[in-house]
Design an enzyme around this catalytic site. Structure first.
Site, PDB file in Angstrom:
ATOM      1  N   SER A 294      -6.495  11.894   0.683  1.00 46.62           N
ATOM      2  CA  SER A 294      -5.432  11.217   1.419  1.00 46.62           C
ATOM      3  C   SER A 294      -5.878   9.831   1.869  1.00 46.62           C
ATOM      4  CB  SER A 294      -5.021  12.065   2.629  1.00 46.62           C
ATOM      5  OG  SER A 294      -3.998  11.446   3.367  1.00 46.62           O
TER       6      SER A 294
ATOM      7  N   LEU B 231      -5.798   7.458  -1.123  1.00 45.64           N
ATOM      8  CA  LEU B 231      -4.416   7.110  -1.455  1.00 45.64           C
ATOM      9  C   LEU B 231      -3.841   6.092  -0.470  1.00 45.64           C
ATOM     10  CD1 LEU B 231      -2.890  10.568  -2.437  1.00 45.64           C
ATOM     11  CD2 LEU B 231      -3.264   8.612  -3.947  1.00 45.64           C
ATOM     12  N   HIS B 232      -4.216   6.216   0.791  1.00 43.78           N
ATOM     13  CA  HIS B 232      -3.740   5.268   1.797  1.00 43.78           C
ATOM     14  C   HIS B 232      -4.466   3.924   1.708  1.00 43.78           C
ATOM     15  CE1 HIS B 232      -1.968   8.863   3.722  1.00 43.78           C
ATOM     16  NE2 HIS B 232      -1.150   8.010   4.302  1.00 43.78           N
ATOM     17  N   GLY B 233      -5.558   3.871   0.943  1.00 44.17           N
ATOM     18  CA  GLY B 233      -6.332   2.640   0.820  1.00 44.17           C
ATOM     19  C   GLY B 233      -7.634   2.729   1.582  1.00 44.17           C
TER      20      GLY B 233
ATOM     21  N   ARG C 191       0.822  -1.221   0.000  1.00 45.02           N
ATOM     22  CA  ARG C 191       0.000   0.000   0.000  1.00 45.02           C
ATOM     23  C   ARG C 191       0.848   1.260   0.000  1.00 45.02           C
ATOM     24  NH1 ARG C 191      -4.167  -0.460   4.388  1.00 45.02           N
ATOM     25  NH2 ARG C 191      -5.477  -1.404   2.774  1.00 45.02           N
TER      26      ARG C 191
END
Length: 493
Positions: A372, A375-377, A176
């Protein structure tokens, strides 16, 4: 149901670990009965003893340092090798110098070697995402160049969501971080191409060299496409003592942060401490693990030749990824968010917040934290923490700005300039006291939010909703109630 317990069974388990398991994990009736019997056998008030330092060194410090050096060695060698290739490739002129495509290809190939070393066959998910993004970027740049950033961002977002559901949780959690860095690079170059900052579509070699750059492909940090292209200017950035010092100092600091996170936090604050003290301990352990990643990313990017600035013909190797002191002794949560990851903060501000600002500051802040989170999952815990931070920082920012106007004092979330027009400056006793109290409030929020990222068994595959709510429930949701009360207070004044 009756169960027979062998006293020797307990000798195989550390008491603190078993008690931690009782507090953090789901368990069935049989395990509940086993643990109840264990507590009865050991006594209701277990003693927590701090192990001798030499035992800590033998069982934690030495193994941690050894394993870290072994795991990072290949990455460091590949970064240095790429740096040497760039130096040798740009020394000559004309036919003696290596063509630019060779340097970009070297960047990508060294990066793929490193990815395979860390992730094995799972690196294919990153390569597929990279290929899909470049095809999308190529097609969009021909027909709708002004929409490159938006189109590629949507494709990347969909790809992340698909991977979230189709890939094994443990595998996806492992890659990730690398996927996040890759996505940030691709989205930024797409927006820069769309607005004209990048004048022409990068070639396949330039795109792969940038996206899979060996110095940033695993731990980051994000660097712009323009900064990456400085590898073609090695004659201005030769090896120097300042470069060596930056590599060595960042590498040493990364190890210091790692051993503090892994060994010293649990050694200094025992499990028998107050629940808020242990929450602060666990949150600090997570923060120092982040500092480790930040410093090791400084090391690898600098070692590969990135992260320098040229000022009056002087090359400065001063790239910073995080500022630990601004987070351990915070002035405000706004400063914490900014200094947590400086390159990512710049990326979010440039490519998300400014684009969403016409919708209003509050919406822009929430969309920035939502981006955000994606993007972090799609992980509930990460999303919950990031969106909570979004609400916290907005509330803190508007409240402190209003109080600053009311009292004409330097108590804003961001530090005032030296020539600000406030009557009461930083040196005033009441201003100092107010900023200290608000800083302590930030520490309180950080302990509450950072408690989520402990070292339980769920860490390897990502934390679940039940884990998050269970942790916050143990602290009575105190931070959320405090933030809500702060927002109501801002509204009332």
């Amino acid at each position: 149901m009756e169960m027979d317990f062998d006293p020797e069974f307990y000798e195989d388990y550390d008491e603190a670990d078993l008690m931690r398991y009782l507090e953090d994990e789901e368990y069935g009736p049989e395990l509940a009965e086993l643990l109840a019997s264990y507590k009865q056998e050991m006594g209701s008030d277990p003693e927590y003893n701090r192990v001798p330092f030499m035992e800590l060194y033998e069982n934690c410090l030495h193994p941690t340092i050894t394993q870290a050096v072994q795991n990072m060695m290949t990455l460091l060698i590949m970064c240095l090798s790429f740096r040497i290739v760039c130096l040798l490739g740009t020394m000559g002129s004309g036919d003696l110098g290596a063509p630019p495509w060779f340097l970009h290809l070297s960047s990508a190939m060294f990066g793929i070697i490193v990815l395979h070393n860390f992730f094995n066959i799972s690196l294919l998910y990153l390569l597929v995402g990279c290929a899909v993004a470049y095809i999308t970027l190529t097609v969009t740049s021909v027909y709708w160049r002004h929409l490159c950033g938006t189109t590629v961002s949507i494709v990347i977002g969909v790809y992340i969501i698909v991977c979230e559901f189709l890939i094994d949780n443990t595998t996806w959690h492992m890659i990730r971080g690398a996927q996040m860095i890759l996505s940030m690079k691709i989205i930024s170059v797409s927006f820069d191409l769309g607005n004209g900052t990048v004048t022409s579509l990068p070639t396949i070699f330039e795109f792969l060299g940038y996206s899979l750059n060996v110095g940033t492909v695993v731990f980051g940090p994000w660097v712009s496409y323009q900064d990456y292209m400085t590898i073609l200017e090695q004659n201005k950035r030769s090896i120097s003592m300042s470069w060596v010092w930056k590599v060595v100092s960042s590498g040493v600091l990364s190890l210091v942060c790692l051993i503090h996170s892994t060994c010293f936090t649990q050694w200094l604050i025992l499990d028998s401490a107050n629940k808020w003290i242990t929450a602060y301990r666990d949150a600090q352990s997570f923060r120092f693990s982040h500092y480790f990643v930040s410093y090791i990313s400084e090391t690898t990017s600098t070692l590969s030749g990135l992260g320098s600035t040229v000022v009056e013909d002087q090359v400065l190797w001063e790239k910073s990824v995080a500022r630990p002191m601004s987070m351990e002794l915070p002035r405000s949560l706004v400063d914490v968010v900014r200094n947590w990851n400086l390159p990512m903060h710049y990326w979010l501000k440039t490519y998300v917040f400014k684009s969403a600002r016409p919708l209003g500051n509050f919406i822009a802040v929430l969309l920035t934290y939502a981006a955000s989170s994606i993007l972090h999952g799609l992980n509930f815990q990460l999303a919950a923490v990031l969106l909570s931070l979004g609400f916290y920082t907005y509330t803190e920012y508007v409240l402190r700005n209003k109080l600053s106007r009311i009292f004409n004092a330097c108590i804003q979330a961001r530090m005032c300039k030296e020539d600000c027009e406030h009557t009461y400056k930083y040196g005033h006793p009441l201003v100092l006291l107010t900023n200290l109290c608000l800083g302590l409030l930030s520490v309180f929020h950080l302990a509450y939010l950072g408690l989520m990222f402990d070292s339980s068994s769920e860490e390897e595959k990502g934390y679940t909703m039940s884990h998050t709510l269970r942790k916050w429930s143990a602290l009575d949701y105190a931070s959320h109630w405090t933030a809500l009360g702060t927002f109501v207070f801002f509204w009332m004044i």
